[in-house]
Design a protein around this motif. Structure first.
Motif, PDB file in Angstrom:
ATOM      1  N   GLU A   1      71.131  98.369  51.283  1.00 44.20           N
ATOM      2  CA  GLU A   1      71.367  97.764  49.975  1.00 44.20           C
ATOM      3  C   GLU A   1      70.870  96.323  49.927  1.00 44.20           C
ATOM      4  O   GLU A   1      70.150  95.930  48.996  1.00 44.20           O
ATOM      5  CB  GLU A   1      72.863  97.813  49.637  1.00 44.20           C
TER       6      GLU A   1
ATOM      7  N   ASP B   1      80.364  95.425  54.376  1.00 46.45           N
ATOM      8  CA  ASP B   1      79.975  96.679  53.734  1.00 46.45           C
ATOM      9  C   ASP B   1      80.811  97.864  54.224  1.00 46.45           C
ATOM     10  O   ASP B   1      80.766  98.945  53.634  1.00 46.45           O
ATOM     11  CB  ASP B   1      78.483  96.963  53.935  1.00 46.45           C
TER      12      ASP B   1
ATOM     13  N   SER C   1      71.578  95.949  56.012  1.00 47.47           N
ATOM     14  CA  SER C   1      71.939  97.173  55.299  1.00 47.47           C
ATOM     15  C   SER C   1      70.826  97.549  54.327  1.00 47.47           C
ATOM     16  O   SER C   1      70.041  96.702  53.888  1.00 47.47           O
ATOM     17  CB  SER C   1      73.248  96.967  54.529  1.00 47.47           C
TER      18      SER C   1
END
Length: 394
Positions: free
Chosen positions: A251, A70, A249
């Motif tokens: 997301e 990421d 994360s």
């Protein structure tokens, strides 16, 4: 032998498996032989734990040439290159100021300490926890084989936690030491007090199946959820809870939360996030799952065995060196939710066999993965590495 000054470089300061291994090493190392210094990139869980045992550390940013997926990209690579010189100089100043005899980097993802050690003509050990091949959670800015060649250049010795990972690192000019992770067996008591069940509002009769680890794709979190749904769809006993422990994360965590929310069995799932009471949680699980796509030597499998819990794990590298298939747990193919579900169902339906597996696993953990063995083996590599470079240090 003179007391050795060792600078340990941590790529992170959280509570991940690599950081836990490093802290265990630092906390138990022979302080009559080795003076410990630690460099960590920021303050977090690791620095808080170091404060408790009065270990000196420096908070000095280090960056990663093998970056989390990421973060990986042109912007991060540019910042990595621009800041590389100042980061190396910072470590070099610590090597000089504290008369460091050896630099010990606790992850292949961080190269700053390796370059600084090379420039200062100080030996360097790389303790590798990650496999780059087939690993989609981290990515090098260079081709994989070139990454390993550069790592070889900046290293006197590698330490790998499993034979599978050591095989990847094997190089005619570099010695690779396989040293299994050690754990503090006293933390895993082979009993439960139902504290977690009370926290989650579960009955004392509920069976809990869990996976503990980062919420990232390589840990097979989707596979874990799919396997849980398959168990719940077929078993007659619905007094089951499936727990996920760990963070990731925003997301990807949202992806997992959304998948659970849409599950017809969502009331059976519990996402506990990052926790500091892992031993207590493991002690209350009935079955531990590791659904990863790739692993070095996962601590959680050893910890589960130490607590007397049967483990269902994928054949993803390290677990195959920990688990005796059919005796201390089960090994199944990677990304095979049905195979995991079949083994979990079997263990739920055969509690006596599950208990016997757990007991055999506990004995195996005591024999192969003790903290004393772990510390002694690493101390030996450190002392030998310094002696080979500076024979007069003995």
């Amino acid at each position: 032998m003179n007391k050795l000054n060792i600078l340990f470089i941590s790529h992170a300061s959280g509570s991940g498996g690599a950081e836990q291994c490093l802290f265990d090493l630092i906390a138990h190392i022979n302080d009559e032989k080795i003076k410990v210094y630690v460099n960590t990139p920021y303050r977090d869980h690791l620095t808080a734990e170091l404060d408790k045992i009065n270990i000196p550390y420096f908070v000095s940013f280090t960056d990663q040439w093998i970056a989390p997926i990421d973060k990986w990209g042109i912007k991060h690579f540019f910042n990595f290159i621009v800041g590389l010189r100042s980061r190396i100089w910072s470590i070099q100043s610590k090597i000089k100021e504290h008369n460091i005899d050896l630099v010990y980097t606790n992850s292949l993802t961080c190269i700053d300490g390796a370059i600084a050690a090379w420039r200062m003509e100080v030996p360097h050990i790389w303790h590798i926890h990650e496999n780059l091949i087939g690993n989609h959670s981290i990515k090098s800015y260079l081709p994989t084989q070139l990454t390993y060649k550069i790592a070889n250049f900046f290293c006197k010795n590698f330490i790998a936690p499993s034979n599978a990972l050591a095989h990847i690192l094997t190089n005619p000019t570099i010695k690779v030491h396989t040293i299994f992770n050690g754990i503090d067996l006293k933390k895993f008591k082979y009993k439960t007090n139902d504290r977690i069940k009370t926290e989650l509002g579960l009955s004392t009769s509920t069976h809990i199946v869990g996976q503990i680890g980062s919420i990232i794709p390589i840990k097979g979190v989707i596979t874990f959820i799919d396997s849980a749904e398959k168990v719940l769809a077929t078993t007659l006993n619905k007094d089951l809870a499936f727990v996920l422990v760990g963070s990731g994360s925003k997301e990807y965590t949202a992806v997992i939360q959304n998948k659970v929310a849409k599950s017809p069995f969502r009331q059976h799932f519990h996402l506990l996030g990052q926790r500091q009471d892992i031993p207590q949680i493991i002690n209350e699980l009935n079955i531990v799952i590791l659904a990863s796509n790739s692993e070095g030597l996962p601590r959680v499998v050893i910890e589960a065995m130490a607590a007397g819990k049967p483990v269902v794990a994928t054949r993803c590298g390290g677990p195959e060196e920990i688990i005796v298939d059919g005796e201390t747990g089960f090994l199944v193919p990677v990304k095979d939710a049905q195979a995991i579900a079949n083994k979990v169902t079997y263990l739920l339906e055969h509690p006596n066999q599950a208990q016997a597996m757990g007991e055999k696993g506990r004995l195996r953990a005591q024999k192969l993965f003790s903290m004393d063995q772990y510390i002694q083996n690493i101390e030996k590599v450190i002392i030998e590495t310094v002696s080979q470079t500076h024979p007069n240090s003995q």
